[in-house]
Design a protein around this motif. Structure first.
Motif, PDB file in Angstrom:
ATOM      1  N   UNK A 156      67.661  79.936 114.256  1.00  0.00           N
ATOM      2  CA  UNK A 156      66.808  79.793 115.435  1.00  0.00           C
ATOM      3  C   UNK A 156      67.502  78.895 116.445  1.00  0.00           C
ATOM      4  N   UNK A 157      67.511  79.342 117.713  1.00  0.00           N
ATOM      5  CA  UNK A 157      68.099  78.559 118.809  1.00  0.00           C
ATOM      6  C   UNK A 157      67.068  78.401 119.924  1.00  0.00           C
ATOM      7  N   UNK A 158      67.031  77.192 120.480  1.00  0.00           N
ATOM      8  CA  UNK A 158      66.083  76.857 121.546  1.00  0.00           C
ATOM      9  C   UNK A 158      66.858  76.133 122.649  1.00  0.00           C
ATOM     10  N   UNK A 198      66.545  82.450 120.670  1.00  0.00           N
ATOM     11  CA  UNK A 198      67.077  83.448 119.739  1.00  0.00           C
ATOM     12  C   UNK A 198      66.524  83.078 118.378  1.00  0.00           C
ATOM     13  N   UNK A 199      66.022  84.067 117.647  1.00  0.00           N
ATOM     14  CA  UNK A 199      65.560  83.800 116.288  1.00  0.00           C
ATOM     15  C   UNK A 199      65.715  85.067 115.463  1.00  0.00           C
ATOM     16  N   UNK A 200      66.137  84.898 114.214  1.00  0.00           N
ATOM     17  CA  UNK A 200      66.413  86.075 113.385  1.00  0.00           C
ATOM     18  C   UNK A 200      66.447  85.686 111.920  1.00  0.00           C
ATOM     19  N   UNK A 201      66.197  86.677 111.073  1.00  0.00           N
ATOM     20  CA  UNK A 201      66.521  86.602 109.658  1.00  0.00           C
ATOM     21  C   UNK A 201      67.789  87.431 109.491  1.00  0.00           C
ATOM     22  N   UNK A 202      68.939  86.768 109.464  1.00  0.00           N
ATOM     23  CA  UNK A 202      70.234  87.450 109.467  1.00  0.00           C
ATOM     24  C   UNK A 202      70.525  87.999 108.074  1.00  0.00           C
ATOM     25  N   UNK A 203      70.770  89.285 107.950  1.00  0.00           N
ATOM     26  CA  UNK A 203      70.988  89.880 106.625  1.00  0.00           C
ATOM     27  C   UNK A 203      72.243  89.335 105.943  1.00  0.00           C
ATOM     28  N   UNK A 204      72.183  89.296 104.619  1.00  0.00           N
ATOM     29  CA  UNK A 204      73.351  88.897 103.834  1.00  0.00           C
ATOM     30  C   UNK A 204      73.933  90.087 103.075  1.00  0.00           C
ATOM     31  N   UNK A 205      73.528  91.294 103.473  1.00  0.00           N
ATOM     32  CA  UNK A 205      74.106  92.534 102.948  1.00  0.00           C
ATOM     33  C   UNK A 205      74.257  93.497 104.121  1.00  0.00           C
ATOM     34  N   UNK A 206      74.845  94.649 103.874  1.00  0.00           N
ATOM     35  CA  UNK A 206      74.902  95.714 104.865  1.00  0.00           C
ATOM     36  C   UNK A 206      73.590  96.489 104.791  1.00  0.00           C
ATOM     37  N   UNK A 207      72.718  96.264 105.767  1.00  0.00           N
ATOM     38  CA  UNK A 207      71.384  96.878 105.726  1.00  0.00           C
ATOM     39  C   UNK A 207      71.414  98.391 105.925  1.00  0.00           C
ATOM     40  N   UNK A 208      72.500  98.918 106.478  1.00  0.00           N
ATOM     41  CA  UNK A 208      72.605 100.366 106.612  1.00  0.00           C
ATOM     42  C   UNK A 208      72.787 101.028 105.252  1.00  0.00           C
ATOM     43  N   UNK A 209      73.352 100.282 104.310  1.00  0.00           N
ATOM     44  CA  UNK A 209      73.607 100.807 102.971  1.00  0.00           C
ATOM     45  C   UNK A 209      72.505 100.394 102.006  1.00  0.00           C
ATOM     46  N   UNK A 210      72.087  99.140 102.088  1.00  0.00           N
ATOM     47  CA  UNK A 210      71.109  98.583 101.145  1.00  0.00           C
ATOM     48  C   UNK A 210      69.695  98.784 101.687  1.00  0.00           C
ATOM     49  N   UNK A 211      69.143  99.956 101.415  1.00  0.00           N
ATOM     50  CA  UNK A 211      67.815 100.286 101.940  1.00  0.00           C
ATOM     51  C   UNK A 211      66.713  99.384 101.384  1.00  0.00           C
TER      52      UNK A 211
END
Length: 240
Positions: A90-92, A102-115
């Protein structure tokens, strides 16, 4: 310039983080994080606090107020090794006329592959993402590196302050995404698959590098005004 009543970014985020039962730590990646807890210079003031928690390697939350003209806030949460959790970031950036978020839950896998991962962590935030898409000033994140590592449901904007209530409206995405992250923590488990654990660790290290580079390129200069060049040089390692 008229005095600004700063949004309670740090206070609200810390209040929610209490749900993780965090334990304070005094060193991050060899840096003395305790030295950043009380920042006071002629040009600014602030605090950066670091914690650990169950299933969490590191939580860092901070705010800096620069020349009574700008408030910068950051929050980063990294999962403990092996746990199937995203990275919370999170950035303010607040001044008299606008708030950049800006705020996000940034993935730690490839979400295109790991459904299954995508369905668990990204898709449930869809309704929130749609809700916040109506905020004034909503726009894609400008920093290429940060945008590249983000999920498909990040929220970014430069929100004009047309009335004081807009500061609290800008805060809502941060608190709501953080609530979602904390809920995930309660049920998080370590990945059983060795290959997946290794993949997650590689991705986490790549995101750390990207976030450090982002801090250095976009935030080091204003942070340095508030806390001095020496402390600003340490902050990327403390946060990430």
């Amino acid at each position: 310039m008229a005095e600004i009543t700063w949004a309670p970014y740090f206070e609200k985020m810390k209040e929610l983080l209490a749900g993780l039962q965090p334990v304070g730590i005094k060193s991050c990646d060899g840096r003395d994080s305790a030295a950043a807890e009380n920042i006071a210079t002629p040009a600014g003031c602030g605090t950066v606090q670091a914690f650990t928690a169950e299933k969490i390697e590191k939580i860092v939350l901070g705010k800096l107020i620069i020349n009574d003209e700008k408030q910068i806030g950051l929050c980063a949460i990294f999962p403990a090794e092996g746990y199937e959790l995203p990275i919370f970031f999170s950035r303010w950036a607040e001044d008299k006329t606008s708030v950049g978020i800006f705020v996000d839950l940034i993935p730690t896998v490839d979400c295109l592959v790991d459904e299954p991962y995508r369905k668990k962590f990204c898709e449930p935030l869809g309704p929130l993402w749609e809700k916040f898409a109506s905020l004034p000033g909503i726009a894609p994140e400008e920093h290429d590196g940060l945008r590249a590592c983000a999920s498909i449901i990040y929220t970014a904007a430069v929100i004009p302050i047309e009335r004081e209530g807009m500061r609290l409206a800008a805060l809502a995405p941060h608190t709501e995404y953080l609530k979602s992250y904390i809920e995930h923590c309660t049920s998080a488990a370590a990945a059983a698959d060795v290959t997946k654990r290794a993949e997650m660790q590689r991705k986490i290290q790549c995101v750390r590098t990207t976030l450090k580079e982002y801090f250095i390129s976009a935030l080091a200069a204003p942070a340095g005004k508030a806390c001095g060049a020496a402390m600003a040089e340490q902050l990327p390692d403390i946060f990430f």
